[in-house]
Design an enzyme around this catalytic site. Structure first.
Site, PDB file in Angstrom:
ATOM      1  N   ILE A  12       0.879  -1.301  -0.143  1.00 28.60           N
ATOM      2  CA  ILE A  12      -0.046  -0.050  -0.020  1.00 28.60           C
ATOM      3  C   ILE A  12       0.717   1.278   0.048  1.00 28.60           C
ATOM      4  O   ILE A  12       0.487   2.191  -0.815  1.00 28.60           O
ATOM      5  CB  ILE A  12      -0.881  -0.046   1.305  1.00 28.60           C
ATOM      6  CG1 ILE A  12      -1.660  -1.228   1.107  1.00 28.60           C
ATOM      7  CG2 ILE A  12      -1.971   1.129   1.199  1.00 28.60           C
ATOM      8  CD1 ILE A  12      -2.624  -1.512   2.432  1.00 28.60           C
ATOM      9  N   ASP A  57      14.983   0.934  10.232  1.00 23.28           N
ATOM     10  CA  ASP A  57      13.936   0.322  11.067  1.00 23.28           C
ATOM     11  C   ASP A  57      13.237   1.450  11.575  1.00 23.28           C
ATOM     12  O   ASP A  57      13.888   2.595  12.236  1.00 23.28           O
ATOM     13  CB  ASP A  57      14.459  -0.470  12.150  1.00 23.28           C
ATOM     14  CG  ASP A  57      13.622  -1.389  12.933  1.00 23.28           C
ATOM     15  OD1 ASP A  57      12.393  -0.779  12.946  1.00 23.28           O
ATOM     16  OD2 ASP A  57      13.857  -2.328  13.634  1.00 23.28           O
ATOM     17  N   TYR A  77       2.934   4.203   6.889  1.00 25.19           N
ATOM     18  CA  TYR A  77       2.189   2.956   6.385  1.00 25.19           C
ATOM     19  C   TYR A  77       2.970   1.583   7.097  1.00 25.19           C
ATOM     20  O   TYR A  77       2.353   0.695   7.178  1.00 25.19           O
ATOM     21  CB  TYR A  77       2.546   2.787   4.887  1.00 25.19           C
ATOM     22  CG  TYR A  77       1.542   3.478   4.036  1.00 25.19           C
ATOM     23  CD1 TYR A  77       0.299   3.140   3.779  1.00 25.19           C
ATOM     24  CD2 TYR A  77       1.949   4.869   3.645  1.00 25.19           C
ATOM     25  CE1 TYR A  77      -0.461   3.770   3.037  1.00 25.19           C
ATOM     26  CE2 TYR A  77       1.028   5.684   3.079  1.00 25.19           C
ATOM     27  CZ  TYR A  77      -0.167   4.998   2.460  1.00 25.19           C
ATOM     28  OH  TYR A  77      -1.082   5.718   1.944  1.00 25.19           O
ATOM     29  N   THR A  96       7.567  -3.955  15.672  1.00 25.78           N
ATOM     30  CA  THR A  96       7.023  -2.780  14.476  1.00 25.78           C
ATOM     31  C   THR A  96       5.817  -1.955  14.720  1.00 25.78           C
ATOM     32  O   THR A  96       5.722  -0.754  14.819  1.00 25.78           O
ATOM     33  CB  THR A  96       6.785  -3.538  13.296  1.00 25.78           C
ATOM     34  OG1 THR A  96       8.028  -4.095  12.961  1.00 25.78           O
ATOM     35  CG2 THR A  96       6.772  -2.527  12.169  1.00 25.78           C
ATOM     36  N   THR A 120      -6.277  -0.168   9.875  1.00 22.19           N
ATOM     37  CA  THR A 120      -7.164  -0.995   9.258  1.00 22.19           C
ATOM     38  C   THR A 120      -8.415  -1.199   9.749  1.00 22.19           C
ATOM     39  O   THR A 120      -8.370  -0.778  11.271  1.00 22.19           O
ATOM     40  CB  THR A 120      -6.214  -2.441   9.391  1.00 22.19           C
ATOM     41  OG1 THR A 120      -7.151  -3.535   8.885  1.00 22.19           O
ATOM     42  CG2 THR A 120      -5.825  -2.778  10.655  1.00 22.19           C
ATOM     43  N   ASP A 121      -9.332  -1.673   9.177  1.00 21.39           N
ATOM     44  CA  ASP A 121     -10.802  -1.976   9.590  1.00 21.39           C
ATOM     45  C   ASP A 121     -10.552  -3.143  10.630  1.00 21.39           C
ATOM     46  O   ASP A 121     -11.512  -3.398  11.350  1.00 21.39           O
ATOM     47  CB  ASP A 121     -11.932  -2.167   8.870  1.00 21.39           C
ATOM     48  CG  ASP A 121     -11.415  -3.271   7.664  1.00 21.39           C
ATOM     49  OD1 ASP A 121     -10.347  -3.875   7.835  1.00 21.39           O
ATOM     50  OD2 ASP A 121     -12.162  -3.490   6.594  1.00 21.39           O
ATOM     51  N   GLU A 122      -9.493  -3.820  10.432  1.00 20.77           N
ATOM     52  CA  GLU A 122      -9.512  -4.914  11.611  1.00 20.77           C
ATOM     53  C   GLU A 122      -9.576  -4.960  12.826  1.00 20.77           C
ATOM     54  O   GLU A 122      -9.713  -5.567  13.684  1.00 20.77           O
ATOM     55  CB  GLU A 122      -8.429  -5.766  11.051  1.00 20.77           C
ATOM     56  CG  GLU A 122      -8.518  -6.488   9.630  1.00 20.77           C
ATOM     57  CD  GLU A 122      -7.611  -7.646   9.351  1.00 20.77           C
ATOM     58  OE1 GLU A 122      -7.373  -8.556  10.095  1.00 20.77           O
ATOM     59  OE2 GLU A 122      -7.068  -7.715   8.048  1.00 20.77           O
ATOM     60  N   TYR A 147      -2.029  -9.349  14.952  1.00 17.70           N
ATOM     61  CA  TYR A 147      -1.931  -8.259  13.943  1.00 17.70           C
ATOM     62  C   TYR A 147      -2.834  -6.992  14.292  1.00 17.70           C
ATOM     63  O   TYR A 147      -2.581  -5.917  14.527  1.00 17.70           O
ATOM     64  CB  TYR A 147      -2.002  -8.844  12.597  1.00 17.70           C
ATOM     65  CG  TYR A 147      -2.502  -7.861  11.586  1.00 17.70           C
ATOM     66  CD1 TYR A 147      -1.585  -6.586  11.459  1.00 17.70           C
ATOM     67  CD2 TYR A 147      -3.688  -7.597  10.937  1.00 17.70           C
ATOM     68  CE1 TYR A 147      -1.870  -5.421  10.610  1.00 17.70           C
ATOM     69  CE2 TYR A 147      -4.036  -6.445  10.070  1.00 17.70           C
ATOM     70  CZ  TYR A 147      -3.037  -5.583   9.953  1.00 17.70           C
ATOM     71  OH  TYR A 147      -3.551  -4.493   8.991  1.00 17.70           O
ATOM     72  N   SER A 148      -4.093  -7.675  14.456  1.00 19.07           N
ATOM     73  CA  SER A 148      -5.270  -6.318  14.432  1.00 19.07           C
ATOM     74  C   SER A 148      -5.071  -5.919  15.929  1.00 19.07           C
ATOM     75  O   SER A 148      -5.457  -4.734  16.068  1.00 19.07           O
ATOM     76  CB  SER A 148      -6.780  -6.797  14.358  1.00 19.07           C
ATOM     77  OG  SER A 148      -6.973  -7.995  15.120  1.00 19.07           O
ATOM     78  N   LYS A 151      -2.227  -3.183  15.831  1.00 15.56           N
ATOM     79  CA  LYS A 151      -2.600  -2.218  14.945  1.00 15.56           C
ATOM     80  C   LYS A 151      -3.811  -1.309  15.852  1.00 15.56           C
ATOM     81  O   LYS A 151      -3.593  -0.141  16.022  1.00 15.56           O
ATOM     82  CB  LYS A 151      -3.363  -2.472  13.603  1.00 15.56           C
ATOM     83  CG  LYS A 151      -2.303  -2.964  12.674  1.00 15.56           C
ATOM     84  CD  LYS A 151      -1.404  -1.990  12.352  1.00 15.56           C
ATOM     85  CE  LYS A 151      -1.890  -0.722  11.520  1.00 15.56           C
ATOM     86  NZ  LYS A 151      -0.906   0.135  11.190  1.00 15.56           N
ATOM     87  N   ASP A 269     -10.278 -23.693   7.807  1.00 12.25           N
ATOM     88  CA  ASP A 269     -10.370 -22.453   8.111  1.00 12.25           C
ATOM     89  C   ASP A 269      -9.037 -21.750   8.931  1.00 12.25           C
ATOM     90  O   ASP A 269      -8.518 -22.537   9.624  1.00 12.25           O
ATOM     91  CB  ASP A 269     -11.616 -22.134   8.814  1.00 12.25           C
ATOM     92  CG  ASP A 269     -11.951 -20.591   8.505  1.00 12.25           C
ATOM     93  OD1 ASP A 269     -11.239 -19.984   8.073  1.00 12.25           O
ATOM     94  OD2 ASP A 269     -13.018 -20.285   8.960  1.00 12.25           O
ATOM     95  N   HIS A 273     -10.750 -16.481  12.308  1.00 13.10           N
ATOM     96  CA  HIS A 273     -10.909 -15.903  10.843  1.00 13.10           C
ATOM     97  C   HIS A 273     -12.149 -14.901  11.155  1.00 13.10           C
ATOM     98  O   HIS A 273     -13.491 -15.380  11.348  1.00 13.10           O
ATOM     99  CB  HIS A 273     -11.257 -16.881   9.964  1.00 13.10           C
ATOM    100  CG  HIS A 273     -11.111 -16.559   8.508  1.00 13.10           C
ATOM    101  ND1 HIS A 273     -11.322 -17.150   7.561  1.00 13.10           N
ATOM    102  CD2 HIS A 273     -10.720 -15.245   8.001  1.00 13.10           C
ATOM    103  CE1 HIS A 273     -10.981 -16.465   6.332  1.00 13.10           C
ATOM    104  NE2 HIS A 273     -10.908 -15.358   6.652  1.00 13.10           N
TER     105      HIS A 273
END
Length: 331
Positions: A12, A57, A77, A96, A120-122, A147-148, A151, A269, A273
Protein backbone atom coordinates in the site's frame (compact mmCIF):
# COMPACT_ATOMS: atom_id res chain seq x y z
CA UNK A 1 5.58 19.25 1.04
CA UNK A 2 8.49 17.08 2.09
CA UNK A 3 6.89 13.75 2.97
CA UNK A 4 8.45 10.92 4.95
CA UNK A 5 6.62 7.71 4.01
CA UNK A 6 7.35 4.74 6.26
CA UNK A 7 6.89 1.30 4.72
CA UNK A 8 6.96 2.87 1.26
CA UNK A 9 8.41 -0.27 -0.35
CA UNK A 10 5.44 -2.35 0.81
CA UNK A 11 2.22 -2.89 -1.10
CA UNK A 12 0.00 0.00 0.00
CA UNK A 13 2.91 2.33 0.75
CA UNK A 14 4.45 1.86 -2.70
CA UNK A 15 1.12 2.58 -4.35
CA UNK A 16 0.88 5.80 -2.30
CA UNK A 17 4.39 6.87 -3.30
CA UNK A 18 3.61 6.33 -6.99
CA UNK A 19 0.33 8.22 -6.59
CA UNK A 20 1.89 11.23 -4.82
CA UNK A 21 4.76 11.58 -7.26
CA UNK A 22 2.36 11.25 -10.19
CA UNK A 23 -0.34 13.64 -8.94
CA UNK A 24 1.42 16.30 -6.84
CA UNK A 25 4.63 18.27 -6.61
CA UNK A 26 5.52 16.84 -3.19
CA UNK A 27 8.93 15.34 -2.45
CA UNK A 28 9.03 11.85 -0.91
CA UNK A 29 11.55 10.09 1.31
CA UNK A 30 10.77 6.41 1.85
CA UNK A 31 11.95 4.70 5.04
CA UNK A 32 11.65 0.92 4.82
CA UNK A 33 13.36 -1.96 6.61
CA UNK A 34 12.97 -4.20 3.52
CA UNK A 35 11.67 -7.23 5.36
CA UNK A 36 10.16 -9.95 3.15
CA UNK A 37 7.12 -7.71 2.41
CA UNK A 38 9.20 -4.72 1.31
CA UNK A 39 10.43 -4.80 -2.26
CA UNK A 40 12.65 -2.18 -3.89
CA UNK A 41 11.37 -3.35 -7.27
CA UNK A 42 8.05 -1.72 -6.32
CA UNK A 43 9.80 1.66 -6.47
CA UNK A 44 11.63 1.17 -9.75
CA UNK A 45 11.60 4.19 -12.04
CA UNK A 46 11.11 6.75 -9.26
CA UNK A 47 14.70 7.91 -9.02
CA UNK A 48 15.10 11.69 -9.24
CA UNK A 49 15.27 14.89 -7.23
CA UNK A 50 11.78 14.40 -5.74
CA UNK A 51 12.43 10.88 -4.40
CA UNK A 52 14.94 9.17 -2.14
CA UNK A 53 15.07 5.85 -0.33
CA UNK A 54 16.46 5.15 3.15
CA UNK A 55 16.76 1.60 4.42
CA UNK A 56 16.16 1.26 8.14
CA UNK A 57 13.93 0.34 11.06
CA UNK A 58 11.19 2.68 12.27
CA UNK A 59 12.05 1.62 15.83
CA UNK A 60 15.60 3.03 15.42
CA UNK A 61 15.24 6.41 17.12
CA UNK A 62 18.66 7.69 16.02
CA UNK A 63 17.76 7.08 12.38
CA UNK A 64 14.15 8.25 12.64
CA UNK A 65 14.74 11.56 14.42
CA UNK A 66 16.58 13.49 11.67
CA UNK A 67 14.29 12.11 8.98
CA UNK A 68 11.21 13.33 10.85
CA UNK A 69 12.91 16.65 11.60
CA UNK A 70 13.43 17.22 7.86
CA UNK A 71 9.85 16.38 6.88
CA UNK A 72 6.72 18.51 6.76
CA UNK A 73 4.63 15.40 7.31
CA UNK A 74 5.02 11.70 8.12
CA UNK A 75 2.70 9.17 6.45
CA UNK A 76 3.06 6.00 8.50
CA UNK A 77 2.34 2.83 6.49
CA UNK A 78 5.07 0.59 7.95
CA UNK A 79 3.56 -2.41 9.74
CA UNK A 80 3.73 -6.13 10.10
CA UNK A 81 0.44 -6.92 8.48
CA UNK A 82 -0.41 -10.52 7.60
CA UNK A 83 -2.74 -12.35 9.99
CA UNK A 84 -1.29 -15.80 9.29
CA UNK A 85 2.19 -14.55 10.14
CA UNK A 86 0.96 -12.95 13.37
CA UNK A 87 -0.51 -16.28 14.47
CA UNK A 88 2.82 -18.04 13.87
CA UNK A 89 5.04 -15.40 15.54
CA UNK A 90 3.44 -12.35 17.22
CA UNK A 91 6.71 -10.78 18.44
CA UNK A 92 7.61 -8.81 15.26
CA UNK A 93 4.12 -7.29 15.30
CA UNK A 94 4.71 -5.86 18.77
CA UNK A 95 8.12 -4.51 17.81
CA UNK A 96 7.06 -2.83 14.59
CA UNK A 97 3.45 -1.88 15.15
CA UNK A 98 3.75 -0.73 18.77
CA UNK A 99 7.38 0.24 19.40
CA UNK A 100 7.91 1.51 15.87
CA UNK A 101 4.85 3.73 16.02
CA UNK A 102 5.91 5.03 19.44
CA UNK A 103 9.34 5.96 18.07
CA UNK A 104 7.80 7.87 15.16
CA UNK A 105 5.23 9.83 17.16
CA UNK A 106 7.82 10.80 19.74
CA UNK A 107 9.99 12.21 16.94
CA UNK A 108 6.98 13.97 15.42
CA UNK A 109 6.14 15.46 18.82
CA UNK A 110 9.67 16.78 19.31
CA UNK A 111 9.80 18.44 15.91
CA UNK A 112 6.18 19.55 15.51
CA UNK A 113 5.78 17.41 12.39
CA UNK A 114 2.36 16.61 10.93
CA UNK A 115 1.61 12.89 11.31
CA UNK A 116 -0.83 10.62 9.51
CA UNK A 117 -1.27 7.08 10.77
CA UNK A 118 -2.46 4.31 8.45
CA UNK A 119 -4.56 1.67 10.17
CA UNK A 120 -7.03 -1.07 9.27
CA UNK A 121 -10.70 -1.93 9.71
CA UNK A 122 -9.58 -5.13 11.45
CA UNK A 123 -9.17 -3.20 14.72
CA UNK A 124 -12.98 -3.26 14.99
CA UNK A 125 -13.20 -7.05 14.96
CA UNK A 126 -15.90 -8.41 12.70
CA UNK A 127 -19.60 -8.19 11.93
CA UNK A 128 -22.16 -10.97 11.61
CA UNK A 129 -22.78 -12.02 8.02
CA UNK A 130 -26.45 -11.02 8.29
CA UNK A 131 -25.80 -7.81 10.28
CA UNK A 132 -27.02 -4.69 8.44
CA UNK A 133 -24.57 -2.23 9.99
CA UNK A 134 -21.07 -1.17 8.97
CA UNK A 135 -18.02 0.09 10.88
CA UNK A 136 -17.97 3.82 11.64
CA UNK A 137 -15.44 6.05 13.37
CA UNK A 138 -17.27 5.43 16.68
CA UNK A 139 -17.31 1.62 16.48
CA UNK A 140 -15.61 0.13 19.60
CA UNK A 141 -12.32 -1.67 19.06
CA UNK A 142 -12.51 -5.45 19.25
CA UNK A 143 -9.38 -6.95 17.61
CA UNK A 144 -9.17 -10.71 17.18
CA UNK A 145 -5.57 -11.47 16.13
CA UNK A 146 -2.06 -10.38 17.17
CA UNK A 147 -1.96 -8.30 13.98
CA UNK A 148 -5.19 -6.41 14.59
CA UNK A 149 -4.47 -6.08 18.33
CA UNK A 150 -1.13 -4.40 17.69
CA UNK A 151 -2.68 -2.13 15.06
CA UNK A 152 -5.36 -1.17 17.58
CA UNK A 153 -2.61 -0.46 20.10
CA UNK A 154 -0.79 1.79 17.66
CA UNK A 155 -4.02 3.70 16.92
CA UNK A 156 -4.54 4.28 20.63
CA UNK A 157 -0.97 5.55 21.03
CA UNK A 158 -1.54 8.14 18.32
CA UNK A 159 -4.83 9.24 19.89
CA UNK A 160 -3.19 9.56 23.30
CA UNK A 161 -0.33 11.63 21.87
CA UNK A 162 -2.85 13.97 20.21
CA UNK A 163 -4.66 14.53 23.50
CA UNK A 164 -1.70 14.49 25.90
CA UNK A 165 0.95 16.25 23.82
CA UNK A 166 -0.91 18.08 21.05
CA UNK A 167 0.50 15.86 18.28
CA UNK A 168 -0.79 17.14 14.92
CA UNK A 169 -2.08 13.75 13.79
CA UNK A 170 -4.89 12.07 11.90
CA UNK A 171 -5.75 8.39 11.56
CA UNK A 172 -7.37 6.43 8.75
CA UNK A 173 -8.76 2.90 8.96
CA UNK A 174 -9.12 1.28 5.56
CA UNK A 175 -10.81 -1.83 4.25
CA UNK A 176 -9.03 -4.60 2.31
CA UNK A 177 -6.83 -3.31 -0.52
CA UNK A 178 -6.08 -4.91 -3.87
CA UNK A 179 -3.98 -3.80 -6.83
CA UNK A 180 -0.37 -3.81 -8.08
CA UNK A 181 2.65 -4.65 -5.89
CA UNK A 182 0.75 -6.83 -3.38
CA UNK A 183 2.71 -9.76 -1.93
CA UNK A 184 1.62 -13.15 -3.27
CA UNK A 185 0.80 -14.39 0.25
CA UNK A 186 -2.30 -12.19 0.21
CA UNK A 187 -5.67 -13.48 -0.92
CA UNK A 188 -6.20 -11.90 -4.35
CA UNK A 189 -2.63 -12.09 -5.71
CA UNK A 190 -2.30 -15.64 -4.43
CA UNK A 191 -5.36 -16.69 -6.41
CA UNK A 192 -4.21 -14.82 -9.53
CA UNK A 193 -0.68 -16.25 -9.49
CA UNK A 194 -1.93 -19.76 -8.75
CA UNK A 195 -4.16 -19.63 -11.83
CA UNK A 196 -1.24 -18.31 -13.89
CA UNK A 197 0.77 -21.32 -12.67
CA UNK A 198 -2.04 -23.78 -13.42
CA UNK A 199 -2.74 -24.41 -9.72
CA UNK A 200 -6.29 -24.51 -8.35
CA UNK A 201 -7.00 -21.63 -5.97
CA UNK A 202 -7.67 -22.44 -2.32
CA UNK A 203 -10.19 -20.72 -0.07
CA UNK A 204 -10.44 -20.86 3.74
CA UNK A 205 -13.42 -22.61 5.31
CA UNK A 206 -16.62 -22.27 3.28
CA UNK A 207 -15.45 -19.05 1.64
CA UNK A 208 -18.32 -17.03 3.11
CA UNK A 209 -16.13 -14.51 4.94
CA UNK A 210 -16.90 -11.03 3.58
CA UNK A 211 -14.34 -8.32 2.91
CA UNK A 212 -14.87 -4.73 1.76
CA UNK A 213 -12.47 -4.30 -1.18
CA UNK A 214 -10.86 -1.05 -2.32
CA UNK A 215 -8.26 -0.47 -5.03
CA UNK A 216 -4.92 0.72 -3.62
CA UNK A 217 -5.00 3.81 -5.83
CA UNK A 218 -8.31 4.87 -4.27
CA UNK A 219 -6.79 4.33 -0.83
CA UNK A 220 -3.89 6.56 -1.87
CA UNK A 221 -6.12 9.39 -3.05
CA UNK A 222 -8.08 9.22 0.22
CA UNK A 223 -4.93 9.41 2.35
CA UNK A 224 -3.69 12.40 0.38
CA UNK A 225 -7.05 14.12 0.90
CA UNK A 226 -6.85 13.51 4.66
CA UNK A 227 -3.24 14.69 4.81
CA UNK A 228 -4.02 17.91 2.98
CA UNK A 229 -7.55 18.71 4.25
CA UNK A 230 -8.35 16.46 7.22
CA UNK A 231 -9.01 17.88 10.68
CA UNK A 232 -6.28 17.30 13.24
CA UNK A 233 -7.20 14.69 15.84
CA UNK A 234 -9.82 13.07 13.62
CA UNK A 235 -10.17 9.50 12.38
CA UNK A 236 -11.48 8.82 8.87
CA UNK A 237 -12.67 5.45 7.57
CA UNK A 238 -11.74 4.66 3.96
CA UNK A 239 -13.88 2.29 1.90
CA UNK A 240 -15.39 1.95 -1.55
CA UNK A 241 -18.57 -0.07 -0.89
CA UNK A 242 -16.86 -3.20 -2.21
CA UNK A 243 -18.31 -5.95 0.01
CA UNK A 244 -17.91 -9.46 -1.42
CA UNK A 245 -17.39 -12.87 0.13
CA UNK A 246 -14.24 -14.81 -0.64
CA UNK A 247 -16.03 -17.30 -2.88
CA UNK A 248 -17.41 -14.49 -5.04
CA UNK A 249 -13.93 -12.97 -5.37
CA UNK A 250 -12.17 -16.18 -6.36
CA UNK A 251 -14.97 -17.08 -8.76
CA UNK A 252 -14.63 -13.67 -10.43
CA UNK A 253 -10.86 -14.13 -10.65
CA UNK A 254 -11.38 -17.48 -12.36
CA UNK A 255 -13.99 -16.08 -14.74
CA UNK A 256 -11.81 -13.11 -15.72
CA UNK A 257 -8.89 -15.50 -16.31
CA UNK A 258 -10.92 -17.80 -18.56
CA UNK A 259 -11.38 -20.62 -16.07
CA UNK A 260 -14.44 -22.46 -14.77
CA UNK A 261 -15.81 -20.47 -11.81
CA UNK A 262 -15.91 -23.56 -9.58
CA UNK A 263 -12.28 -24.59 -10.23
CA UNK A 264 -11.09 -24.01 -6.65
CA UNK A 265 -10.79 -25.99 -3.40
CA UNK A 266 -11.86 -25.30 0.17
CA UNK A 267 -9.25 -25.82 2.91
CA UNK A 268 -9.25 -25.75 6.72
CA UNK A 269 -10.24 -22.38 8.10
CA UNK A 270 -7.79 -19.99 9.74
CA UNK A 271 -7.88 -19.59 13.52
CA UNK A 272 -9.90 -16.56 14.61
CA UNK A 273 -11.00 -15.85 11.04
CA UNK A 274 -13.20 -12.72 11.11
CA UNK A 275 -16.58 -13.10 9.41
CA UNK A 276 -17.30 -9.74 7.82
CA UNK A 277 -15.77 -6.29 7.45
CA UNK A 278 -17.76 -3.35 6.11
CA UNK A 279 -16.77 0.32 6.04
CA UNK A 280 -18.99 3.38 6.26
CA UNK A 281 -16.92 6.13 4.60
CA UNK A 282 -19.63 8.82 4.88
CA UNK A 283 -17.45 11.16 6.95
CA UNK A 284 -14.60 11.05 4.43
CA UNK A 285 -16.93 11.60 1.49
CA UNK A 286 -19.01 14.41 2.96
CA UNK A 287 -16.31 16.27 4.89
CA UNK A 288 -13.48 16.04 2.37
CA UNK A 289 -15.39 15.42 -0.86
CA UNK A 290 -13.51 12.20 -1.66
CA UNK A 291 -14.89 9.63 -4.10
CA UNK A 292 -13.32 6.34 -5.32
CA UNK A 293 -12.36 6.07 -8.97
CA UNK A 294 -12.56 2.26 -9.10
CA UNK A 295 -16.26 1.86 -8.35
CA UNK A 296 -16.47 -1.19 -10.65
CA UNK A 297 -14.77 -4.04 -8.76
CA UNK A 298 -14.66 -6.31 -11.82
CA UNK A 299 -12.85 -3.63 -13.82
CA UNK A 300 -10.36 -2.99 -11.02
CA UNK A 301 -9.79 -6.71 -10.57
CA UNK A 302 -9.29 -7.15 -14.31
CA UNK A 303 -6.64 -4.41 -14.30
CA UNK A 304 -4.95 -6.11 -11.34
CA UNK A 305 -4.89 -9.47 -13.15
CA UNK A 306 -3.29 -7.79 -16.17
CA UNK A 307 -0.63 -6.27 -13.93
CA UNK A 308 0.32 -9.66 -12.46
CA UNK A 309 0.39 -11.24 -15.91
CA UNK A 310 2.68 -8.49 -17.19
CA UNK A 311 4.96 -8.30 -14.13
CA UNK A 312 5.91 -11.88 -13.41
CA UNK A 313 9.50 -10.72 -12.80
CA UNK A 314 8.19 -8.82 -9.76
CA UNK A 315 6.23 -11.60 -8.03
CA UNK A 316 7.95 -14.78 -9.21
CA UNK A 317 10.88 -14.59 -6.70
CA UNK A 318 8.37 -14.59 -3.80
CA UNK A 319 6.10 -17.37 -5.01
CA UNK A 320 7.88 -20.63 -4.17
CA UNK A 321 8.71 -19.67 -0.58
CA UNK A 322 5.17 -18.42 0.01
CA UNK A 323 3.57 -21.64 -1.23
CA UNK A 324 6.01 -23.69 0.83
CA UNK A 325 4.83 -21.90 3.97
CA UNK A 326 1.20 -22.53 3.11
CA UNK A 327 1.97 -26.19 2.35
CA UNK A 328 3.33 -26.63 5.88
CA UNK A 329 -0.09 -25.56 7.15
CA UNK A 330 -1.97 -27.76 4.69
CA UNK A 331 -3.31 -24.67 2.94
Amino acid sequence: MELLVTGGAGFIGANFVHYVLGHTGHHVTVLDKLTYAGNLASLEGLEGERFRFVRGDIADAALVDPLVAGADAVVHYAAESHNDNSLRDPRPFLETNILGTYTLIEAARRHGTRFHHISTDEVYGDLALDEPGRFTESTPYNPSSPYSATKAGSDLLVRAWVRSFGLAATISNCSNNYGPYQHVEKFIPRQITNVIDGVRPRVYGQGRNVRDWIHAEDHSSAVLAILERGRIGQTYLIGADGERDNRAVVELVLELMGQAPDAYDLVADRAGHDLRYAIDATKLRTELGWEPQYGDFAAGLGATIRWYRENEHWWRPQKAATEARYAELGQ
